[in-house]
Design a protein around this motif. Structure first.
Motif, mmCIF file in Angstrom:
data_model
loop_
_atom_site.group_PDB
_atom_site.id
_atom_site.type_symbol
_atom_site.label_atom_id
_atom_site.label_comp_id
_atom_site.label_asym_id
_atom_site.label_seq_id
_atom_site.Cartn_x
_atom_site.Cartn_y
_atom_site.Cartn_z
ATOM 1 N N VAL A 36 0.827 -1.202 0.000
ATOM 2 C CA VAL A 36 0.000 0.000 0.000
ATOM 3 C C VAL A 36 0.865 1.257 0.000
ATOM 4 C CG1 VAL A 36 -1.686 1.342 1.329
ATOM 5 C CG2 VAL A 36 -1.950 -1.138 1.112
ATOM 6 N N ALA A 37 1.917 1.256 0.834
ATOM 7 C CA ALA A 37 2.711 2.472 1.015
ATOM 8 C C ALA A 37 3.748 2.702 -0.078
ATOM 9 C CB ALA A 37 3.416 2.424 2.382
ATOM 10 N N LYS A 38 4.319 1.612 -0.631
ATOM 11 C CA LYS A 38 5.451 1.775 -1.548
ATOM 12 C C LYS A 38 5.263 1.134 -2.912
ATOM 13 C CE LYS A 38 9.071 2.152 1.996
ATOM 14 N NZ LYS A 38 10.377 1.618 2.446
ATOM 15 N N GLY A 39 4.240 0.304 -3.071
ATOM 16 C CA GLY A 39 4.003 -0.296 -4.376
ATOM 17 C C GLY A 39 4.450 -1.747 -4.479
ATOM 18 N N ARG A 40 4.226 -2.323 -5.670
ATOM 19 C CA ARG A 40 4.471 -3.759 -5.880
ATOM 20 C C ARG A 40 5.946 -4.139 -5.764
ATOM 21 N NH1 ARG A 40 1.511 -4.779 -11.503
ATOM 22 N NH2 ARG A 40 2.581 -2.803 -11.917
ATOM 23 N N ALA A 41 6.830 -3.318 -6.328
ATOM 24 C CA ALA A 41 8.262 -3.657 -6.297
ATOM 25 C C ALA A 41 8.770 -3.738 -4.862
ATOM 26 C CB ALA A 41 9.066 -2.633 -7.097
ATOM 27 N N ALA A 42 8.346 -2.774 -4.036
ATOM 28 C CA ALA A 42 8.775 -2.777 -2.636
ATOM 29 C C ALA A 42 8.179 -3.957 -1.880
ATOM 30 C CB ALA A 42 8.375 -1.464 -1.965
ATOM 31 N N THR A 52 14.884 -14.089 3.659
ATOM 32 C CA THR A 52 16.293 -14.147 4.040
ATOM 33 C C THR A 52 16.420 -14.395 5.537
ATOM 34 O OG1 THR A 52 16.912 -12.642 2.243
ATOM 35 C CG2 THR A 52 18.486 -12.889 4.056
ATOM 36 N N ALA A 53 15.577 -13.721 6.314
ATOM 37 C CA ALA A 53 15.570 -13.937 7.763
ATOM 38 C C ALA A 53 15.151 -15.368 8.095
ATOM 39 C CB ALA A 53 14.636 -12.937 8.441
ATOM 40 N N THR A 54 14.199 -15.909 7.325
ATOM 41 C CA THR A 54 13.776 -17.295 7.543
ATOM 42 C C THR A 54 14.933 -18.264 7.325
ATOM 43 O OG1 THR A 54 11.496 -16.798 6.890
ATOM 44 C CG2 THR A 54 12.184 -19.099 6.786
ATOM 45 N N LEU A 55 15.772 -17.994 6.315
ATOM 46 C CA LEU A 55 16.946 -18.834 6.085
ATOM 47 C C LEU A 55 17.913 -18.775 7.264
ATOM 48 C CD1 LEU A 55 17.712 -18.182 2.303
ATOM 49 C CD2 LEU A 55 16.864 -20.298 3.347
ATOM 50 N N VAL A 56 18.043 -17.595 7.869
ATOM 51 C CA VAL A 56 18.884 -17.465 9.065
ATOM 52 C C VAL A 56 18.334 -18.351 10.174
ATOM 53 C CG1 VAL A 56 19.664 -15.882 10.861
ATOM 54 C CG2 VAL A 56 19.666 -15.148 8.469
ATOM 55 N N TRP A 57 17.014 -18.348 10.350
ATOM 56 C CA TRP A 57 16.398 -19.190 11.369
ATOM 57 C C TRP A 57 16.640 -20.677 11.083
ATOM 58 C CZ3 TRP A 57 15.136 -18.032 15.992
ATOM 59 C CH2 TRP A 57 14.663 -16.749 16.323
ATOM 60 N N PHE A 58 16.564 -21.073 9.813
ATOM 61 C CA PHE A 58 16.809 -22.471 9.473
ATOM 62 C C PHE A 58 18.264 -22.854 9.747
ATOM 63 C CE2 PHE A 58 12.777 -22.991 7.138
ATOM 64 C CZ PHE A 58 12.497 -24.301 7.473
ATOM 65 N N ILE A 117 13.810 -4.386 1.779
ATOM 66 C CA ILE A 117 14.489 -5.648 2.105
ATOM 67 C C ILE A 117 14.950 -5.630 3.560
ATOM 68 C CG2 ILE A 117 16.508 -7.079 1.628
ATOM 69 C CD1 ILE A 117 16.306 -6.337 -1.269
ATOM 70 N N VAL A 118 15.537 -4.525 3.981
ATOM 71 C CA VAL A 118 15.998 -4.401 5.374
ATOM 72 C C VAL A 118 14.811 -4.456 6.323
ATOM 73 C CG1 VAL A 118 17.142 -2.905 7.043
ATOM 74 C CG2 VAL A 118 18.052 -3.106 4.719
ATOM 75 N N ASP A 119 13.751 -3.710 5.994
ATOM 76 C CA ASP A 119 12.568 -3.721 6.851
ATOM 77 C C ASP A 119 11.988 -5.129 6.941
ATOM 78 O OD1 ASP A 119 12.527 -1.088 7.648
ATOM 79 O OD2 ASP A 119 11.292 -0.419 5.982
ATOM 80 N N GLY A 120 11.905 -5.828 5.803
ATOM 81 C CA GLY A 120 11.367 -7.181 5.802
ATOM 82 C C GLY A 120 12.206 -8.131 6.650
ATOM 83 N N PHE A 121 13.517 -8.007 6.535
ATOM 84 C CA PHE A 121 14.410 -8.851 7.335
ATOM 85 C C PHE A 121 14.189 -8.610 8.824
ATOM 86 C CE2 PHE A 121 18.295 -9.825 9.590
ATOM 87 C CZ PHE A 121 18.669 -11.049 9.067
ATOM 88 N N MET A 122 14.090 -7.346 9.220
ATOM 89 C CA MET A 122 13.924 -7.015 10.634
ATOM 90 C C MET A 122 12.581 -7.494 11.171
ATOM 91 S SD MET A 122 16.791 -5.822 11.359
ATOM 92 C CE MET A 122 16.416 -5.395 13.064
ATOM 93 N N VAL A 123 11.534 -7.411 10.344
ATOM 94 C CA VAL A 123 10.215 -7.884 10.770
ATOM 95 C C VAL A 123 10.248 -9.389 11.037
ATOM 96 C CG1 VAL A 123 7.863 -8.336 9.950
ATOM 97 C CG2 VAL A 123 8.853 -6.053 9.717
ATOM 98 N N GLN A 124 10.839 -10.148 10.126
ATOM 99 C CA GLN A 124 10.803 -11.609 10.248
ATOM 100 C C GLN A 124 11.805 -12.145 11.266
ATOM 101 O OE1 GLN A 124 8.556 -13.392 9.279
ATOM 102 N NE2 GLN A 124 9.175 -15.443 8.650
ATOM 103 N N ILE A 125 12.937 -11.509 11.425
ATOM 104 C CA ILE A 125 13.935 -12.014 12.369
ATOM 105 C C ILE A 125 13.437 -11.869 13.806
ATOM 106 C CG2 ILE A 125 15.310 -9.934 12.886
ATOM 107 C CD1 ILE A 125 16.749 -13.362 11.865
#
Length: 209
Positions: A36-42, A52-58, A117-125
């Protein structure tokens, strides 16, 4: 051909993971908010960050769970039972939420000045759902008599694929999906279906012990 994961157990895992992947939580709500805030690419970039964070957890699971399985097989069985109870609790929680008027779930904040990407990583980690998945949901599906790392690799493929599909769908749907989830009737039906599937999954987990 000898598979590192029991096929029946793997398909059960796919069912559990599919339900968890589509259930609204911090990751999927972040995907919606980013779209909603940044569009499809974001939104797609945020999905990459979260997986990527999920891979760290694995990676952490491959180190810690492998040692636990070899050293304490009986304790591992108790963890498996606890995991089944947790999945059942999620199902009951979904049913309870379906029959009451719930407030809008809190959506993680989107910072426009930072990479999605950074925001997504921080949310999932830091996602409690991810933490509980690796400590309570995943262990019941690991077979102590098979190579743990190979099993985790196959589980990782399933998790990344399903999460990528779900997160992308939430992100690309964006505002339209947000409006639907705001409708009490839609949330009620969604909660009933999710609850039933999770409780069924918990029964299947216990049946395999």
């Amino acid at each position: 051909m000898h598979w590192p994961v029991d096929p029946h157990l793997y398909f059960t895992f796919l069912g559990v993971m599919a339900v968890m992947a589509i259930t609204p939580g911090p990751a999927n709500l972040f995907a919606v908010a980013t779209g909603v805030a940044k569009g499809r690419a974001a939104a797609l970039a945020g999905m990459v960050g979260m997986n990527t964070a999920t891979l760290v957890w694995f990676g952490a699971a491959a180190l810690g769970l492998g040692a636990l399985v070899k050293a304490f097989p009986e304790a591992f069985r108790l963890i498996a039972i606890g995991g089944a109870l947790y999945v059942a609790w999620l199902g009951l929680k979904a049913w309870r939420g379906a029959f009451r008027t719930a407030q809008e779930p809190e959506t993680p904040a989107i910072r426009r000045g930072r990479s999605a990407i950074v925001d997504g990583f921080m949310v999932q980690i830091a996602n409690p759902k991810a933490i509980l998945f690796f400590t309570a949901v995943l262990p019941p599906f690991l077979d102590v008599n098979r190579p743990v790392v190979a099993q985790l690799a196959l589980f990782a493929v399933a998790v990344i694929a399903l999460d990528a599909l779900s997160m992308s769908a939430y992100g690309l749907a964006g505002a339209a999906l947000s409006r639907r989830m705001a409708r009490p009737g839609f949330r009620r039906v969604f909660g009933l279906i999710v609850g039933g599937l999770l409780i069924t999954a918990a029964i299947l987990i216990v049946a395999r012990l």
